[in-house]
Design an enzyme around this catalytic site. Structure first.
Site, PDB file in Angstrom:
ATOM      1  N   ARG A   1      -5.029  -5.331   2.395  1.00  0.00           N
ATOM      2  CA  ARG A   1      -6.329  -4.787   1.966  1.00  0.00           C
ATOM      3  C   ARG A   1      -7.426  -5.803   2.244  1.00  0.00           C
ATOM      4  O   ARG A   1      -8.512  -5.447   2.729  1.00  0.00           O
ATOM      5  CB  ARG A   1      -6.323  -4.451   0.467  1.00  0.00           C
ATOM      6  CG  ARG A   1      -5.485  -3.273   0.031  1.00  0.00           C
ATOM      7  CD  ARG A   1      -5.926  -1.965   0.650  1.00  0.00           C
ATOM      8  NE  ARG A   1      -7.341  -1.666   0.444  1.00  0.00           N
ATOM      9  CZ  ARG A   1      -7.889  -1.297  -0.723  1.00  0.00           C
ATOM     10  NH1 ARG A   1      -7.140  -1.154  -1.803  1.00  0.00           N
ATOM     11  NH2 ARG A   1      -9.177  -1.044  -0.801  1.00  0.00           N
TER      12      ARG A   1
ATOM     13  N   CYS B   1       0.148   2.644  -2.351  1.00  0.00           N
ATOM     14  CA  CYS B   1      -1.157   1.966  -2.382  1.00  0.00           C
ATOM     15  C   CYS B   1      -1.374   1.160  -3.655  1.00  0.00           C
ATOM     16  O   CYS B   1      -2.299   0.354  -3.717  1.00  0.00           O
ATOM     17  CB  CYS B   1      -2.280   2.964  -2.163  1.00  0.00           C
ATOM     18  SG  CYS B   1      -2.261   4.369  -3.278  1.00  0.00           S
TER      19      CYS B   1
ATOM     20  N   GLN C   1      -7.927   1.586   2.553  1.00  0.00           N
ATOM     21  CA  GLN C   1      -6.489   1.528   2.285  1.00  0.00           C
ATOM     22  C   GLN C   1      -5.695   1.917   3.537  1.00  0.00           C
ATOM     23  O   GLN C   1      -4.660   1.325   3.836  1.00  0.00           O
ATOM     24  CB  GLN C   1      -6.124   2.466   1.132  1.00  0.00           C
ATOM     25  CG  GLN C   1      -4.630   2.508   0.807  1.00  0.00           C
ATOM     26  CD  GLN C   1      -4.103   1.201   0.239  1.00  0.00           C
ATOM     27  OE1 GLN C   1      -4.668   0.662  -0.710  1.00  0.00           O
ATOM     28  NE2 GLN C   1      -3.023   0.687   0.815  1.00  0.00           N
TER      29      GLN C   1
END
Length: 311
Positions: free
Chosen positions: A297, A269, A136
């Site tokens: 990602r 996130c 991440q």
């Protein structure tokens, strides 16, 4: 730069130069994909995707990245694999390492991903554990670099649960890459002091700072404000307590204005609980770059697989 055969468990294990290389490789792979160019670096490679915790971004990112580079992936949920239950993690690792060329693990115990890396004999990639979420951070840094043009010297502020895997990994990553990092959280949710000091050691070498405070006024000057859910997976029983404790740490329009910068970005996130850690108006605003992060990602995970396993 040769990272072949390396596992990717935590950013602690990688130098600033290696992290920078992965970000640049991701940017290159992303640009090629936008032009319709994919590769064959994982052709003939079989990859196991172990998911104790469900996921949208991590699973899809590994799957698409693997497909783009010509590899094959096998999804293994907690119902399909007896990791640490009927079979030890060490034995599972030795079996999977003889059948697969690489292993992704997303789950609870960081010890499990360490054991997989130790015993499998193949590269192992951490898709998230209770302690760290390194893929991440690569996506976050690629996103920041796309929007600001650089990383070193940016002022990065994380607001919320300061002892979760995101806060841990962001401190390490920011420290290594020379990004000034401020963690704003209630004292009861401050990160582990040993990890703070380690991150400060990285930051000192890179010429940046790591600050931990409970004062929301510390958002002033932030180039980016980052938050995460107030209850991580497995902590649902603490929801009411966390909401009460963290309500003053919600990222809202007032908090964004308090940075006194018109260019401040909002990051998360995902998935987000709108109305808790962030208000809907901030989440949907022009300053929000959460879906750039989500896309990245895939590009950064692809870079990790290509760098450590690809031909």
């Amino acid at each position: 730069m040769d990272l072949k055969g390396r596992s990717f468990l935590t950013l602690k294990d990688f130098t600033p130069e290696e992290i920078g290389y992965l970000i640049d490789l991701a940017a290159d792979l992303k640009a090629k994909k936008k032009q319709g160019i994919t590769g064959n670096s994982l052709k003939g490679k079989n990859i196991a995707l172990i998911f104790e915790k469900p996921s949208t971004r991590t699973r899809c990112a590994f799957s698409v990245a693997c497909n783009d580079e010509g590899g094959y992936h096998e999804y293994l949920s907690s119902n399909e694999i007896q990791l640490g239950k009927k079979e030890s993690v060490e034995d599972t690792a030795r079996v999977l390492g003889r059948m697969f060329d690489g292993i992704e693990f997303r789950g609870f115990s960081h010890k499990h991903v360490e054991l997989l890396a130790q015993y499998s004999g193949v590269p192992v990639w951490n898709g998230l554990t209770d302690e760290y979420h390194p893929t991440q951070i690569l996506a976050d840094f690629l996103t920041l670099k796309e929007h600001f043009g650089y990383l070193k010297g940016l002022n990065f502020v994380f607001v919320g649960d300061g002892r979760n895997n995101m806060s841990n990994s962001l401190m390490i990553g920011c420290g290594k890459m020379g990004v000034n990092c401020t963690i704003i959280a209630p004292k009861s949710l401050w990160p582990d002091e040993e990890l703070v000091e380690l991150s400060r050691t990285y930051a000192k070498e890179a010429g940046s700072t790591v600050v931990v405070t409970e004062d929301m006024a510390a958002v002033e000057g932030a180039d980016c404000i980052y938050t995460d859910v107030w209850c991580s997976m497995g902590e649902e029983d603490k929801a009411a307590e966390r909401v009460a404790l963290l309500k003053p740490y919600q990222v809202n329009a007032g908090v964004m204005a308090a940075t006194k910068k018109a260019t401040t970005k909002f990051m998360h996130c995902l998935p987000a609980v709108k109305g808790n850690e962030v208000t809907e108006d901030v989440f949907e605003s022009e300053c929000s770059i959460v879906f750039d992060e989500a896309e990245n990602r895939m590009h950064t995970i692809k870079a990790v697989m290509v760098a450590t396993l690809g031909q």
